[in-house]
Enzyme design. Structure first.
Site, PDB file in Angstrom:
ATOM      1  CE1 TYR A  18      -4.058   3.589   8.210  1.00  0.00           C
ATOM      2  CE2 TYR A  18      -3.473   5.550   9.460  1.00  0.00           C
ATOM      3  CZ  TYR A  18      -3.823   4.212   9.424  1.00  0.00           C
ATOM      4  OH  TYR A  18      -3.934   3.503  10.599  1.00  0.00           O
TER       5      TYR A  18
ATOM      6  CE  LYS B 132      -7.351   3.745   9.971  1.00  0.00           C
ATOM      7  NZ  LYS B 132      -8.183   2.656  10.521  1.00  0.00           N
TER       8      LYS B 132
HETATM    9  N1  LIG Z   1      -0.428  -0.952  13.799  1.00  0.00           N
HETATM   10  C1  LIG Z   1      -0.486   0.353  14.025  1.00  0.00           C
HETATM   11  O1  LIG Z   1       0.555   0.987  14.352  1.00  0.00           O
HETATM   12  C2  LIG Z   1      -1.790   1.090  13.904  1.00  0.00           C
HETATM   13  C3  LIG Z   1      -1.841   2.423  14.339  1.00  0.00           C
HETATM   14  C4  LIG Z   1      -3.041   3.115  14.249  1.00  0.00           C
HETATM   15  C5  LIG Z   1      -4.154   2.491  13.731  1.00  0.00           C
HETATM   16  N2  LIG Z   1      -4.073   1.200  13.303  1.00  0.00           N
HETATM   17  C6  LIG Z   1      -5.285   0.596  12.747  1.00  0.00           C
HETATM   18  O2  LIG Z   1      -5.520  -0.643  13.373  1.00  0.00           O
HETATM   19  C7  LIG Z   1      -6.319  -1.453  12.505  1.00  0.00           C
HETATM   20  C8  LIG Z   1      -5.743  -2.853  12.470  1.00  0.00           C
HETATM   21  O3  LIG Z   1      -4.487  -2.802  11.846  1.00  0.00           O
HETATM   22  P1  LIG Z   1      -3.237  -3.682  12.316  1.00  0.00           P
HETATM   23  O4  LIG Z   1      -2.188  -2.747  12.729  1.00  0.00           O
HETATM   24  O5  LIG Z   1      -3.688  -4.741  13.235  1.00  0.00           O
HETATM   25  O6  LIG Z   1      -2.776  -4.257  10.896  1.00  0.00           O
HETATM   26  P2  LIG Z   1      -2.611  -5.727  10.346  1.00  0.00           P
HETATM   27  O7  LIG Z   1      -2.128  -5.569   8.951  1.00  0.00           O
HETATM   28  O8  LIG Z   1      -1.803  -6.547  11.291  1.00  0.00           O
HETATM   29  O9  LIG Z   1      -4.105  -6.296  10.337  1.00  0.00           O
HETATM   30  C9  LIG Z   1      -5.083  -5.809   9.462  1.00  0.00           C
HETATM   31  C10 LIG Z   1      -5.892  -6.981   8.935  1.00  0.00           C
HETATM   32  O10 LIG Z   1      -6.939  -6.459   8.112  1.00  0.00           O
HETATM   33  C11 LIG Z   1      -7.092  -7.334   7.021  1.00  0.00           C
HETATM   34  N3  LIG Z   1      -7.715  -6.662   5.894  1.00  0.00           N
HETATM   35  C12 LIG Z   1      -7.199  -5.647   5.157  1.00  0.00           C
HETATM   36  N4  LIG Z   1      -8.030  -5.329   4.162  1.00  0.00           N
HETATM   37  C13 LIG Z   1      -9.097  -6.148   4.281  1.00  0.00           C
HETATM   38  C14 LIG Z   1     -10.288  -6.312   3.535  1.00  0.00           C
HETATM   39  N5  LIG Z   1     -10.547  -5.558   2.450  1.00  0.00           N
HETATM   40  N6  LIG Z   1     -11.171  -7.259   3.917  1.00  0.00           N
HETATM   41  C15 LIG Z   1     -10.918  -8.045   4.998  1.00  0.00           C
HETATM   42  N7  LIG Z   1      -9.793  -7.939   5.741  1.00  0.00           N
HETATM   43  C16 LIG Z   1      -8.915  -7.006   5.386  1.00  0.00           C
HETATM   44  C17 LIG Z   1      -5.681  -7.772   6.691  1.00  0.00           C
HETATM   45  O11 LIG Z   1      -5.665  -8.967   5.910  1.00  0.00           O
HETATM   46  C18 LIG Z   1      -5.064  -7.934   8.063  1.00  0.00           C
HETATM   47  O12 LIG Z   1      -5.171  -9.261   8.528  1.00  0.00           O
HETATM   48  C19 LIG Z   1      -6.335  -0.722  11.165  1.00  0.00           C
HETATM   49  O13 LIG Z   1      -7.586  -0.069  11.007  1.00  0.00           O
HETATM   50  C20 LIG Z   1      -5.214   0.262  11.287  1.00  0.00           C
HETATM   51  O14 LIG Z   1      -5.408   1.395  10.460  1.00  0.00           O
HETATM   52  C21 LIG Z   1      -2.924   0.487  13.378  1.00  0.00           C
END
Ligand SMILES: NC(=O)c1ccc[n+]([C@@H]2O[C@H](COP(=O)([O-])OP(=O)(O)OC[C@H]3O[C@@H](n4cnc5c(N)ncnc54)[C@H](O)[C@@H]3O)[C@@H](O)[C@H]2O)c1
Length: 252
Positions: free
Chosen positions: A155, A159
């Site tokens: 990850y 990132k």
């Molecule tokens: N939640 C956190 O604390 C956090 C922190 C930093 C960064 N992020 C980033 O935010 C972004 C969104 O994540 P989130 O926290 O909303 O997570 P989440 O799991 O709630 O949502 C992510 C979505 O992406 C979809 N997904 C995953 N792989 C996929 C693929 N191959 N094709 C199509 N869809 C796909 C999943 O089905 C899911 O619905 C990510 O890039 C994550 O790395 C999240």
């Protein structure tokens, strides 16, 4: 809320079935955009549509995998002749697996979604944006884009990698009217926990130490509001920016 920030604009949002992606669809539709949302998770996309309520006709949802070039092409075609905003939101965590415990399958999967698919989505929207002489790409990176202690090696590397992609596009395509920026969340209350549960005890203990300064979890709409602003004409002078939205965590 309905306002005119994105009136007449079309946006393409990945990860639209959960968390930050779902909040981004809701935010952009409220801002006046027509939105194509894509996700692997069909039930999640149904939930997004339900949450849009009366505004649901402004959104089209497509189930598919953004690591598949064929699906990427389908998603971009569904957006029509032009994409004003691409929000690269979909991503997965890596269970905090450190390098000595890493198997290639996990590395390939995480890099595939968090970096290669972002490259493919971005590459796919460029021709229409270049032809239009305008377009905006916002890529969700992470606190883990700036430091080594917030996730496992896959990850963290993915990132950090998207920051390079974001800056490449900003530099090379800025003169063609395209802006490319990143939003870096800290901890956000979403579904990503499914791929976050640690599998290596000592690595989790090490990561916990870096989380000592972590602020309270944010709700996803706070990240969506940053995406909406950064992607809009109000940020027309912003290109190549790495915008943290982490409650000050990375400032510690
Ligand atoms: N939640 C956190 O604390 C956090 C922190 C930093 C960064 N992020 C980033 O935010 C972004 C969104 O994540 P989130 O926290 O909303 O997570 P989440 O799991 O709630 O949502 C992510 C979505 O992406 C979809 N997904 C995953 N792989 C996929 C693929 N191959 N094709 C199509 N869809 C796909 C999943 O089905 C899911 O619905 C990510 O890039 C994550 O790395 C999240």
């Amino acid at each position: 809320m309905v306002n005119s920030r994105y009136e007449g604009a079309t946006a393409l949002v990945t990860g639209a079935g959960s968390g930050i992606g779902q909040a981004t669809v809701i935010r952009l539709v409220g801002d006046g955009a027509q939105v194509v949302g894509v996700d692997l998770n069909a039930a999640g996309l149904d939930e997004t549509v339900a949450r849009l309520g009366d505004l649901a006709p402004a959104a089209t949802m497509l189930v598919g995998d953004i690591t598949d070039q064929g699906f990427v092409d389908t998603a971009v075609a569904a957006a029509g002749d032009r994409v004003d905003l691409l929000a690269n939101v979909a991503g997965i965590m890596d269970h905090f697996v450190p390098l000595d415990a890493l198997e290639d399958e996990l590395w390939d999967r995480v890099l595939g979604v968090n970096l290669t698919a972002v490259m493919r989505m971005t590459r796919a929207v460029l021709p229409a944006m270049v032809a239009a002489g305008s377009g905006s790409i916002v890529t969700v990176a992470s606190k883990a884009s700036l430091s080594g202690g917030s996730a496992g090696v896959s990850y963290t590397a993915s990132k950090h990698g998207v920051i390079g992609l974001v800056r490449h596009v900003a530099y090379f395509y800025g003169p063609k009217g395209i802006r490319s920026n990143a939003v870096l969340p800290g901890a956000v209350n979403t579904g990503i926990g499914a791929s976050s549960a640690p599998t290596v005890d000592w690595a989790m203990e090490r990561a916990m130490a870096s989380m000592a300064t972590m602020p309270a979890m944010a709700e996803p709409d706070l990240i969506a509001s940053a995406i909406s602003w950064l992607g809009s004409g109000e940020a027309n002078n912003v290109n190549g920016a790495i915008l943290t939205s982490d409650g000050g965590w990375s400032a510690a």
